[in-house]
Design an enzyme around this catalytic site. Structure first.
Site, PDB file in Angstrom:
ATOM      1  N   CYS A  46      32.691  45.242  38.142  1.00  0.00           N
ATOM      2  CA  CYS A  46      33.829  44.500  37.611  1.00  0.00           C
ATOM      3  C   CYS A  46      33.392  43.390  36.661  1.00  0.00           C
ATOM      4  CB  CYS A  46      34.630  43.896  38.767  1.00  0.00           C
ATOM      5  SG  CYS A  46      35.964  42.810  38.222  1.00  0.00           S
ATOM      6  N   ARG A 114      47.096  44.280  44.150  1.00  0.00           N
ATOM      7  CA  ARG A 114      45.753  44.829  44.318  1.00  0.00           C
ATOM      8  C   ARG A 114      44.823  43.730  44.814  1.00  0.00           C
ATOM      9  NH1 ARG A 114      43.128  45.515  40.104  1.00  0.00           N
ATOM     10  NH2 ARG A 114      44.585  44.970  38.452  1.00  0.00           N
ATOM     11  N   THR A 116      41.675  42.018  44.448  1.00  0.00           N
ATOM     12  CA  THR A 116      40.745  42.029  43.323  1.00  0.00           C
ATOM     13  C   THR A 116      39.483  41.239  43.614  1.00  0.00           C
ATOM     14  OG1 THR A 116      41.859  40.094  42.378  1.00  0.00           O
ATOM     15  CG2 THR A 116      42.611  42.267  41.641  1.00  0.00           C
ATOM     16  N   VAL A 117      38.475  41.488  42.788  1.00  0.00           N
ATOM     17  CA  VAL A 117      37.261  40.683  42.760  1.00  0.00           C
ATOM     18  C   VAL A 117      37.164  40.051  41.376  1.00  0.00           C
ATOM     19  CG1 VAL A 117      35.974  41.978  44.490  1.00  0.00           C
ATOM     20  CG2 VAL A 117      35.918  42.767  42.127  1.00  0.00           C
ATOM     21  N   TYR A 180      40.803  47.667  28.546  1.00  0.00           N
ATOM     22  CA  TYR A 180      41.639  48.211  29.617  1.00  0.00           C
ATOM     23  C   TYR A 180      43.020  48.591  29.094  1.00  0.00           C
ATOM     24  CZ  TYR A 180      38.119  46.785  32.979  1.00  0.00           C
ATOM     25  OH  TYR A 180      36.942  46.669  33.682  1.00  0.00           O
TER      26      TYR A 180
END
Length: 318
Positions: A46, A114, A116-117, A180
């Site tokens: 990520c 979601r 997330t990180v 993205y």
């Protein structure tokens, strides 16, 4: 946890907002800056998480903020998640959780986004307290300053903060998130608009880096970290998996030299896991629970060139 929709009616990808934004600081309603109280959860794939890891390494915060690493392959669930299947007993050894969502739900049982990180977890409670990747590195660089190692770089100097924030916003909109928006677009128009935005900005930064080593001259800053994480993933993943294929970073003289310069700087290359990146983007990247980019893992590209001489140090004015 339920599947959320991040695709607008016009086919544009609309990334979810971050829900845990409490800042670090000294005020009563802020997160206490305290050594060994927090655990930073990340996945090497990520870019948002990677930049927090790079800054943590550059500033020497590894001694006071521990790290939990998720598997690059997402678990097979009816919702999107990250799992600690790389650890013994498939649990984070400090928090005792198998899925990152457990720390999110402990913080907010009604959380439906979601998980997330990066996610900063308060070890004393096991709850996520901050997942705001937009601001996290700024906190490492400012409010955590008392824990910086001697000789660490000033990545967010006071006289450049306004300019750094402005450039970081541009980098995020057009490059970090731009790839993205192209890769997850669900209409030709949305894809082409994002594609054009990515390369227009890369072309601009190629010119900016022609006569200076870093984005702000001779000084390494937070902006370089934020650009690097996308450049590192570009040729190996985004160029093909997300169809941003007008150019590779290797096709840019200045950006490619700049990327290699950073990769060869401690804190950058030694936290970059190309194999994990490939696994994620070609085997398990999803924006919902039914879509995957591919099930074939590319054999290339050859990453040996990342260690080739770059000559960027000659641009230093000092």
């Amino acid at each position: 946890m339920t599947k959320i929709n991040e695709i607008a009616r016009d086919g544009n990808f609309k990334r979810q907002i971050n829900n845990f934004k409490t800042p670090f600081g000294d005020e009563p309603d802020e997160l206490l800056v305290e050594a060994n109280r927090y655990r930073l959860l990340w996945a090497p794939v990520c870019p948002w998480a990677h930049r927090s890891i790079i800054v943590r390494r550059l500033l020497g915060l590894e001694e006071v903020i521990s790290l939990g690493t998720a598997d690059p392959l997402r678990p097979n669930l009816d919702h999107i998640d990250w799992a600690f299947t790389l650890d013994e007993d498939e649990q984070d050894p400090v928090l005792g959780i198998h899925y990152i969502s457990e720390a999110y739900l402990k913080a907010d049982p009604d959380y439906t986004g979601r998980p997330t990180v990066p996610a900063v977890v308060d070890i004393t409670t096991g709850k996520v307290v901050n997942n705001d990747y937009h601001e996290l590195t700024y906190y490492w660089e400012t409010t955590w300053k008392k824990f910086h190692k001697a000789g660490s770089p000033d990545l967010f100097p006071k006289h450049l903060r306004t300019e750094i924030r402005a450039l970081n916003d541009v980098i995020y909109q057009d490059i970090n998130n731009g790839v993205y928006k192209a890769g997850f677009a669900r209409s030709q128009e949305a894809y082409e608009a994002a594609y054009d935005g990515v390369f227009a900005r890369l072309d601009e930064l190629e010119e900016r880096l022609a006569n200076q080593r870093y984005l702000f001259g001779d000084q390494l800053t937070d902006s370089d970290v934020r650009l690097y994480v996308t450049l590192a993933r570009f040729d190996i993943a985004y160029n093909t998996a997300f169809r941003v294929n007008r150019n590779r970073i290797k096709d840019y003289k200045n950006l490619w030299g700049y990327a290699r310069d950073l990769y060869q700087t401690p804190g950058f290359g030694d936290t970059t896991d190309f194999e994990a990146i490939k696994l994620h983007y070609f085997i398990s990247t999803t924006i919902d629970t039914k879509t995957t980019v591919s099930k074939i893992l590319p054999k290339g590209p050859d990453i040996a060139d990342w260690l080739s001489p770059h000559g960027r140090e000659k641009l230093n004015k000092k």
